[in-house]
Design a protein around this motif. Structure first.
Motif, mmCIF file in Angstrom:
data_model
loop_
_atom_site.group_PDB
_atom_site.id
_atom_site.type_symbol
_atom_site.label_atom_id
_atom_site.label_comp_id
_atom_site.label_asym_id
_atom_site.label_seq_id
_atom_site.Cartn_x
_atom_site.Cartn_y
_atom_site.Cartn_z
ATOM 1 N N ARG A 1 22.252 5.618 7.422
ATOM 2 C CA ARG A 1 22.428 4.252 7.946
ATOM 3 C C ARG A 1 22.209 3.214 6.846
ATOM 4 O O ARG A 1 22.989 2.288 6.684
ATOM 5 C CB ARG A 1 21.398 3.991 9.045
ATOM 6 C CG ARG A 1 21.873 4.300 10.414
ATOM 7 C CD ARG A 1 22.766 3.187 10.934
ATOM 8 N NE ARG A 1 23.112 3.459 12.315
ATOM 9 C CZ ARG A 1 24.255 3.109 12.874
ATOM 10 N NH1 ARG A 1 25.170 2.474 12.178
ATOM 11 N NH2 ARG A 1 24.496 3.371 14.123
ATOM 12 N N ILE B 1 25.043 3.290 4.318
ATOM 13 C CA ILE B 1 26.300 2.779 4.911
ATOM 14 C C ILE B 1 26.222 1.256 5.003
ATOM 15 O O ILE B 1 27.182 0.548 4.655
ATOM 16 C CB ILE B 1 26.522 3.405 6.314
ATOM 17 C CG1 ILE B 1 26.844 4.891 6.192
ATOM 18 C CG2 ILE B 1 27.664 2.697 7.037
ATOM 19 C CD1 ILE B 1 26.739 5.663 7.507
ATOM 20 N N ASN B 2 25.084 0.752 5.451
ATOM 21 C CA ASN B 2 24.925 -0.703 5.572
ATOM 22 C C ASN B 2 25.036 -1.392 4.215
ATOM 23 O O ASN B 2 25.636 -2.465 4.098
ATOM 24 C CB ASN B 2 23.581 -1.037 6.224
ATOM 25 C CG ASN B 2 23.581 -0.696 7.702
ATOM 26 O OD1 ASN B 2 24.650 -0.554 8.305
ATOM 27 N ND2 ASN B 2 22.414 -0.517 8.287
ATOM 28 N N GLU C 1 30.014 4.485 9.808
ATOM 29 C CA GLU C 1 29.150 3.685 10.677
ATOM 30 C C GLU C 1 29.337 4.119 12.142
ATOM 31 O O GLU C 1 28.374 4.303 12.886
ATOM 32 C CB GLU C 1 29.483 2.194 10.531
ATOM 33 C CG GLU C 1 28.539 1.310 11.319
ATOM 34 C CD GLU C 1 28.933 -0.163 11.317
ATOM 35 O OE1 GLU C 1 30.139 -0.466 11.181
ATOM 36 O OE2 GLU C 1 28.036 -1.001 11.443
#
Lengths: 212, 375
Positions: free
Chosen positions: B228, B231-232, B248
């Motif tokens: 996460r 990806i962010n 995502e």
């Protein structure tokens, strides 16, 4: 320039690894008419009069599809009979064209397209209101007949009811009906089902049984 | 006898106009039936045929007729499409047309229309041939193109490259093992919460977790949290990158946040390119949402996407596994058996293969039980 004889299967396999425009030209000259016909058929299902430029664009899209992922479709093509590449190409063309129109539809109105009728309506001599009344009457009577057919599933199966309407209402031939999905009958079988349903329905109507 | 359904009757002459069906409805019905049976089809004309329904907004889209022709419709859909077309003039015409999609022979009109297209001209084909010839190719021809240059450049270069490969190999391997994609796959395998498979994930035992949809557990797996985070970070700099958006959405599915996952994946599918892994991810999201909410429609959409993925990547074990599970869920038991058998031909991982075999056996037992009951 290389000799360009051979079956379309061989040319398609050669094009999987070829940078030779002549080989590609040969594949295009043999396959474009078939692709154009398949794309045209799909296009006419979605729009009454597809623009030729649109059909051309989709035809190009079909050939570009063959080159996606390092020409995966061509690389993995295994001939399964004479000119079997044509069969594969027809399936790809239909699929690409359908995806094209589906995308357009989802962009325009969330996936639902209202199509235009492919069959001309009633003659123009009638006034609109008369036509409407006539249609309403016809619809009521047909709905009553349909209700009778649906009322006895043990005598008239859903398939046979559809066959009845395809033949008498939609004007399809027994051969055409036999070719429809899930009919699973020969043309003779369709005719036999038609006789059976007609006889049953005539008897039902004559008896004057109350609907439903 | 009335001529209500006689395609050849002069319009406006119907005795039933304005009167049916209120008075002597049985008479009118009998006459209508006779007219229909005796005149309708024998004439072979369809121009003025009546229909219970005409083109309406609730008619199936052309896509559905095309899928029917391609043998790509569920049996329940087939039955409903056929019943609709039997009574709808426009749809009967569409059904007819769609049944000719794969006909080998072109009609004279079709041939003429094709010949009139720009794409039939040698100039158009010549230009496209150049374009296609220059698209990328895998393996042998690429080496051919190098030709003589390769002899002088490749060997000394290869020695240097080998050294470089050795020196960066370990680093590359480490990075590869810790890509967000890999981390998500590990998170799935470590605690596999649903039946369907995630692209690229190793085998994991099913450990269904009960939690409310869309809410995190508060103690997510470290792999998922790390994925996460990365990806962010990527999306902060490239918010529209389809690869990171897809990941995502995949993370959303693992966290049971199906609605945002579907929103992202549907958007990516519309924007193209459509890839098998994108279809698998979207199908997972729809299937899971359908399972949670009991929505047949969601699960049908999942099956539709998996069928498309199967077309794009025939022989992909992840696609086949998910397709077979979804078919079984949708009641397509015979198709599921067929797909499980196909799957077992392509799966090489012994754990996944074993699960597939068990599911197939269970399904066959179920079918046998059904047969016993019907007999």
């Amino acid at each position: 320039m290389k000799p360009l004889n051979g079956s379309v299967n061989n040319i398609a396999q050669a094009c999987a690894h070829s940078s030779d425009a002549a080989e590609w030209g040969e594949l295009l000259s043999r396959c474009t008419p078939l692709v154009a016909v398949a794309v045209g058929r799909v296009a006419r299902l979605w729009v009454a009069a597809p623009a030729s430029s649109m059909v051309d664009d989709i035809v190009q899209e079909v050939f570009l599809k063959l080159c996606e992922q390092d020409r995966r479709i061509l690389r993995e093509f295994e001939p399964r009979g004479e000119d079997s590449f044509f069969g594969l190409l027809r399936v790809i063309a239909v699929s690409v064209a359908n995806d094209h129109f589906r995308r357009l539809a989802s962009v325009k109105r969330g996936g639902r397209v209202v199509t235009m009728s492919m069959i001309e309506g009633a003659p123009t001599a009638m006034t609109e209101s008369t036509q409407q009344t006539d249609r309403l009457n016809q619809s009521v009577l047909l709905a009553q007949l349909d209700k009778k057919l649906r009322s006895a599933p043990e005598s008239v199966a859903e398939r046979d009811r559809n066959i009845f309407w395809f033949y008498y209402l939609q004007g399809m031939s027994a051969e055409e009906i036999a070719g429809l999905p899930e009919v699973d009958l020969s043309a003779k079988g369709v005719e036999s089902a038609l006789r059976r349903v007609s006889t049953w329905l005539r008897a039902e109507v004559r008896q004057g049984l109350p609907d439903g | 006898m009335t001529e209500n359904f006689n395609p050849k009757r002069p319009q406006g002459s119907s005795p039933s106009q304005g009167s049916a069906p209120q008075d002597s409805s049985q008479d009118a019905l009998a006459q209508a039936l006779e007219s229909l049976i005796e005149d309708g089809t024998l004439s072979g004309e369809s121009s003025s045929r009546a229909a219970v329904s005409d083109s309406k907004s609730d008619c199936p889209s052309p896509d559905e007729w095309i899928r029917l022709a391609m043998g790509d419709a569920r049996s329940a859909q087939v039955a409903s499409l056929m019943a609709h077309a039997a009574l709808c003039r426009t749809c009967a015409a569409q059904l007819r047309q769609s049944q000719r999609l794969f006909a080998e022979e072109a009609s004279p009109e079709e041939s003429a229309a094709a010949a009139a297209l720009a794409s039939s001209s040698p100039q158009w084909q010549h230009e496209l041939a150049f374009k296609l010839a220059n698209t990328s190719i895998k393996n042998a021809p690429a080496r051919r193109a190098w030709g003589k240059t390769a002899r002088f450049v490749l060997w000394p270069g290869a020695a240097l490259a080998a050294t470089l490969v050795l020196s960066v190999g370990l680093s590359f391997w480490w990075q590869r093992q810790h890509t967000p994609e890999r981390l998500l796959a590990e998170a799935y395998s470590h605690a596999r919460g649903f039946d369907l498979r995630l692209p690229g994930a190793d085998y994991g035992d099913l450990t269904r977790q009960a939690r409310r949809r869309g809410t995190g557990l508060g103690h997510e797996q470290p792999q998922l949290l790390e994925a996460r985070k990365r990806i962010n970070q990527q999306l902060a700099s490239t918010p529209n990158d389809p690869h990171w958006l897809q990941l995502e959405a995949r993370a959303d599915v693992l966290e049971q946040k199906y609605d945002p996952a579907i929103a992202i994946l549907d958007h990516l599918l519309t924007a193209e390119p459509v890839t098998p892994s994108l279809l698998v991810d979207d199908a997972n999201a729809y299937f899971q949402r359908g399972t949670c909410s009991g929505s047949d429609n969601d699960r049908s959409v999942a099956l539709e996407y998996l069928r498309r993925a199967d077309e794009l990547a025939p022989g992909d074990p992840v696609v086949l596994f998910n397709e077979a599970v979804t078919m079984e869920d949708c009641g397509q038991l015979m198709s599921a058996v067929e797909t499980w058998n196909r799957y077992l031909n392509f799966e090489h991982d012994s754990h996944w293969q074993s699960e597939g075999r068990m599911r197939l056996q269970a399904l066959e037992q179920r079918l046998n039980a059904l047969k016993t009951h019907t007999n």
